[in-house]
Design an enzyme around this catalytic site. Structure first.
Site, mmCIF file in Angstrom:
data_model
loop_
_atom_site.group_PDB
_atom_site.id
_atom_site.type_symbol
_atom_site.label_atom_id
_atom_site.label_comp_id
_atom_site.label_asym_id
_atom_site.label_seq_id
_atom_site.Cartn_x
_atom_site.Cartn_y
_atom_site.Cartn_z
ATOM 1 C CB CYS A 13 35.126 31.435 39.957
ATOM 2 S SG CYS A 13 34.310 32.966 40.378
ATOM 3 C CG HIS A 14 41.124 30.245 41.235
ATOM 4 N ND1 HIS A 14 41.059 31.614 41.160
ATOM 5 C CD2 HIS A 14 42.286 29.880 40.644
ATOM 6 C CE1 HIS A 14 42.147 32.063 40.553
ATOM 7 N NE2 HIS A 14 42.903 31.037 40.229
ATOM 8 C CG MET B 95 33.241 35.605 43.045
ATOM 9 S SD MET B 95 32.161 37.047 42.873
ATOM 10 C CE MET B 95 30.882 36.392 41.827
ATOM 11 C CD GLU B 96 33.757 30.476 45.788
ATOM 12 O OE1 GLU B 96 34.336 29.943 44.829
ATOM 13 O OE2 GLU B 96 34.067 31.618 46.198
ATOM 14 C CG ASP C 201 11.473 27.160 41.055
ATOM 15 O OD1 ASP C 201 10.780 27.358 40.028
ATOM 16 O OD2 ASP C 201 11.796 26.019 41.442
#
Length: 162
Positions: free
Chosen positions: A81-82, A117-118, A132
């Site tokens: 990924c960039h 992707m972000e 969590d």
């Protein structure tokens, strides 16, 4: 067959390679992704009373911050990924029915490559943070249906039909 889709992260020898975006013109790109977290009715009853306070902080506020931080660090987590300097990243969490929450992450950049992707990473990290922070109440929490909802500004726009 030259018009059929091809994997972009492979070079001519079939080895992993970063996509060369050097010749692309920067455009405004936006992507929106969603994760659904099934908390169960007991945890949802607490959620409906207000954001759950924990020693780590309020669950949803902490998850929003974690999602934004995750989106900003996507290139450190996903090979090839960039690295992108995001113009904006918004994470929103809302109740979905009797036992779940929806997390939406919208990432925006003016650049030569997309921000799908972000957005996906932001939604995923926010979902993991909720897990969590709530796992002391139940390990039956399920993170499901992380998906891209839409993207604009690249070669081809995408809008999920659902």
């Amino acid at each position: 067959m030259s018009d059929s889709p091809k994997l972009t992260h492979l070079n001519a020898a079939g080895q992993p390679a970063m996509v060369d975006v050097g010749q692309k013109t920067p455009t405004r790109r936006v992507a929106r992704a969603r994760s659904r977290v099934v908390l169960g009715p007991d945890i949802m009853a607490l959620v409906k009373e207000g954001d759950l306070p924990t020693r780590k902080g309020p669950v949803f506020q902490t998850a929003i911050l974690a999602g934004i931080m995750g989106a900003k660090r996507t290139s450190e987590l996903i090979p090839l990924c960039h690295p992108l300097g995001l113009d904006d990243c918004q994470v929103r969490i809302e109740v979905d029915g009797e036992d779940a929450v929806l997390i939406e992450c919208t990432a925006t950049v003016t650049g030569k490559t997309g921000v799908e992707m972000e957005a996906l990473t932001g939604a995923s990290v926010a979902a993991l943070t909720i897990y969590d922070m709530c796992k002391a109440l139940s390990h039956n929490i399920v993170i499901q249906e992380t998906r891209l909802l839409e993207k604009t500004g690249g070669k081809q726009d995408f809008h999920h039909a659902g």
